[in-house]
Scaffold this active site. Structure first.
Site, PDB file in Angstrom:
ATOM      1  N   ARG A 133      -6.717  -0.949   2.079  1.00  0.00           N
ATOM      2  CA  ARG A 133      -5.189  -1.130   2.709  1.00  0.00           C
ATOM      3  C   ARG A 133      -6.169  -2.244   4.296  1.00  0.00           C
ATOM      4  O   ARG A 133      -7.039  -1.307   4.518  1.00  0.00           O
ATOM      5  CB  ARG A 133      -4.064  -0.660   3.230  1.00  0.00           C
ATOM      6  N   ALA A 154      -5.331  -5.388   7.162  1.00  0.00           N
ATOM      7  CA  ALA A 154      -5.101  -6.668   6.715  1.00  0.00           C
ATOM      8  C   ALA A 154      -6.208  -7.591   6.156  1.00  0.00           C
ATOM      9  O   ALA A 154      -6.892  -8.248   5.129  1.00  0.00           O
ATOM     10  CB  ALA A 154      -4.387  -7.796   7.743  1.00  0.00           C
ATOM     11  N   GLN A 198      -1.417   7.279   7.201  1.00  0.00           N
ATOM     12  CA  GLN A 198      -2.688   6.269   6.763  1.00  0.00           C
ATOM     13  C   GLN A 198      -3.237   7.313   8.175  1.00  0.00           C
ATOM     14  O   GLN A 198      -5.049   7.259   8.482  1.00  0.00           O
ATOM     15  CB  GLN A 198      -2.668   5.210   7.361  1.00  0.00           C
ATOM     16  N   ASP A 246      -0.735  -6.618  11.506  1.00  0.00           N
ATOM     17  CA  ASP A 246      -1.262  -7.797  10.299  1.00  0.00           C
ATOM     18  C   ASP A 246      -0.557  -9.286  10.501  1.00  0.00           C
ATOM     19  O   ASP A 246      -0.983 -10.222   9.329  1.00  0.00           O
ATOM     20  CB  ASP A 246       0.132  -6.637   9.214  1.00  0.00           C
ATOM     21  N   ASN A 302       2.753  -5.295  12.592  1.00  0.00           N
ATOM     22  CA  ASN A 302       2.333  -4.163  12.267  1.00  0.00           C
ATOM     23  C   ASN A 302       2.833  -3.004  11.753  1.00  0.00           C
ATOM     24  O   ASN A 302       3.881  -2.986  11.119  1.00  0.00           O
ATOM     25  CB  ASN A 302       1.411  -4.113  13.378  1.00  0.00           C
ATOM     26  N   LYS A 303       2.320  -1.907  11.320  1.00  0.00           N
ATOM     27  CA  LYS A 303       3.035  -0.862  10.403  1.00  0.00           C
ATOM     28  C   LYS A 303       4.137  -0.082  11.262  1.00  0.00           C
ATOM     29  O   LYS A 303       4.345  -0.560  12.733  1.00  0.00           O
ATOM     30  CB  LYS A 303       1.085   0.490  10.522  1.00  0.00           C
TER      31      LYS A 303
END
Length: 343
Positions: free
Chosen positions: A44, A46, A190, A231, A241-242
Site C-alpha cells: 500500500r 501510492a 498504518q 494519493d 489522502n488517507k
C-alpha cells in the site's frame, strides 16, 4: 528499508498486513496475484502500488512469452491492475508508462523491455523521494522540530525513503527534528503499525497518538507542523489522502499550524479540476467492525468505511514535490511543478 524486491519474472512484496510482529515476504509471478495483493493491502502507498503493478505486468509478460495473444492479454491484465485501487493516481500512471513500451517493442523483446521499464520506475521513485525530503526539510525546518504525521508514507509506502516520512527522515539527518507524533490511523493502523515500525528501526523519537488526540495535542502546543502524503492531487490543490487527513487540516488551520502535503509530481492529476472529481474508494465494513479478524462491534452492526478523504487546497500551506514546494494559488504552482518534472 525496502518492502519490494524484484527480478525478471517475479516480484516479492513484504506483507504489510503482518507487520510489525511478523516479517513475511511473498513472491508473485502474475499480474492477477499482484492485483490481489494491492486490493488486500499487502502492499500500500501510492508510489509502492504503482511500482508493484509495474513489476506485476512485467512478470505477466514473461509468464505469457510466446502466447499468440500476448499483447491483448497484457492490456487486459493492465485493466485488472488499474482497478485494484482506484484513488491512487500513481497506479494508473505507472501502468501507462508500462503500456507505452508495447508500441515500441516487438514480442520477442517485450518481457525484457517491460522489466527494464519497471526497474526505471522504481529507481526514479527512490531519487524522487530523496529530493522531496530535502525540499521538505528546508521549508518545514523553519517552523520547529515537533512534527505530526498521519498514516504511513515511508519506505513501506514507496520503493525507498518515503514522501512525508522522507521529509521527517531528512529533518532527523540534519539534526533539527525533535519529536514525531504518529496518528494511529484507524482502521488499518498504518501509523501505529508501520510508521512506528520505521521510526523505531531508525532511532527517531516518536509517540503514537490516537487519531482523536490530534486536536488537543495541537491546542497544548505539542505540534509545530503537520506533514502528510497524498494519493491524488487535483489541479486546484485539493488532495486525496488517507481518511482522517481532512480532519487534521481543519484542526491545523484552527490552531494556526502549517499543514504540508509531500508527494511526487506523479501524484499530480492536472486533468482533474477539483477534489469533487476524485473517486474515493469505499472498502468493506468488516474492516471497521473487526480488528485483525476479531469482531469489535455488535454482530450485524453496519459501518461506512471510506478509505480516503479530500482536503481542500485552501487548507494546505504547501505541497512539497521533488521539483520544489508549490504554494497557493495551486492552479499556477502545480502546473509549474509539472512543467519542471517534464523538462
Amino acid at each position: 528499508m525496502r518492502a519490494i524486491r524484484f527480478a525478471p519474472g517475479e516480484v516479492e512484496l513484504l506483507d504489510q498486513t503482518k507487520l510489525p510482529h511478523e516479517t513475511v515476504w511473498e513472491k508473485f509471478t502474475s499480474a492477477d496475484e499482484v492485483a490481489a495483493a494491492i486490493r488486500d493491502m499487502k502492499v500500500r502507498g501510492a508510489p509502492a502500488i504503482g511500482a508493484a503493478a509495474a513489476f506485476g505486468l512485467a512478470a505477466e509478460a514473461r509468464r505469457l512469452q510466446g502466447d499468440s495473444q500476448l499483447r491483448e492479454k497484457l492490456l487486459e491484465a493492465a485493466k485488472r491492475l488499474r482497478s485494484a485501487r482506484p484513488t491512487a493516481v500513481n497506479l494508473a500512471q505507472a501502468l501507462d508508462e508500462m503500456l507505452s513500451v508495447l508500441t515500441q517493442t516487438g514480442d520477442d523483446a517485450l518481457a525484457d523491455a517491460l522489466y527494464a521499464k519497471a526497474v526505471a520506475i522504481a529507481d526514479a521513485d527512490v531519487a524522487t523521494n530523496r529530493r522531496i525530503g530535502a525540499f521538505g526539510a528546508d521549508v518545514i525546518g523553519q517552523h520547529g522540530g515537533h512534527i505530526l504525521t498521519h498514516c504511513n508514507t515511508g519506505s513501506l509506502a514507496t520503493v525507498e525513503y518515503g514522501t512525508a516520512l522522507g521529509v521527517i527522515r531528512a529533518l532527523h539527518e540534519r539534526g533539527t527534528l525533535r519529536h514525531v507524533y504518529v496518528d494511529e490511523t484507524r482502521p488499518y493502523l498504518q501509523g501505529a503499525r508501520l510508521t512506528a515500525y520505521e521510526l523505531a528501526e531508525e532511532g527517531i523519537p516518536f509517540d503514537i497518538i490516537t487519531d482523536s488526540t490530534a486536536g488537543y495535542a495541537m491546542a497544548q502546543g505539542w505540534v509545530d507542523a503537520v506533514v502528510v502524503g497524498a494519493d491524488r492531487i487535483a489541479r486546484n490543490g485539493d488532495t486525496a489522502n488517507k481518511i482522517g487527513t481532512y480532519t487534521l487540516a481543519v484542526l491545523a488551520q484552527y490552531h494556526g499550524i502549517p499543514f504540508y502535503v509531500a508527494a511526487p509530481t506523479t501524484t499530480l492529476d492536472l486533468a482533474t479540476a477539483t477534489g469533487r472529481d476524485i473517486p474515493i474508494e469505499e472498502r468493506h465494513a468488516n474492516e471497521v467492525t473487526h480488528m485483525f479478524g476479531r469482531p469489535i462491534a455488535p454482530i450485524g452492526a453496519s459501518a461506512r468505511h471510506l478509505a480516503f478523504d479530500v482536503t481542500p487546497g485552501a487548507l494546505i500551506t504547501g505541497i512539497i514535490t521533488e521539483c520544489g514546494v508549490a504554494k497557493p494559488p495551486y492552479i499556477e504552482s502545480l502546473a509549474e511543478m509539472a512543467g519542471r518534472h517534464g523538462a
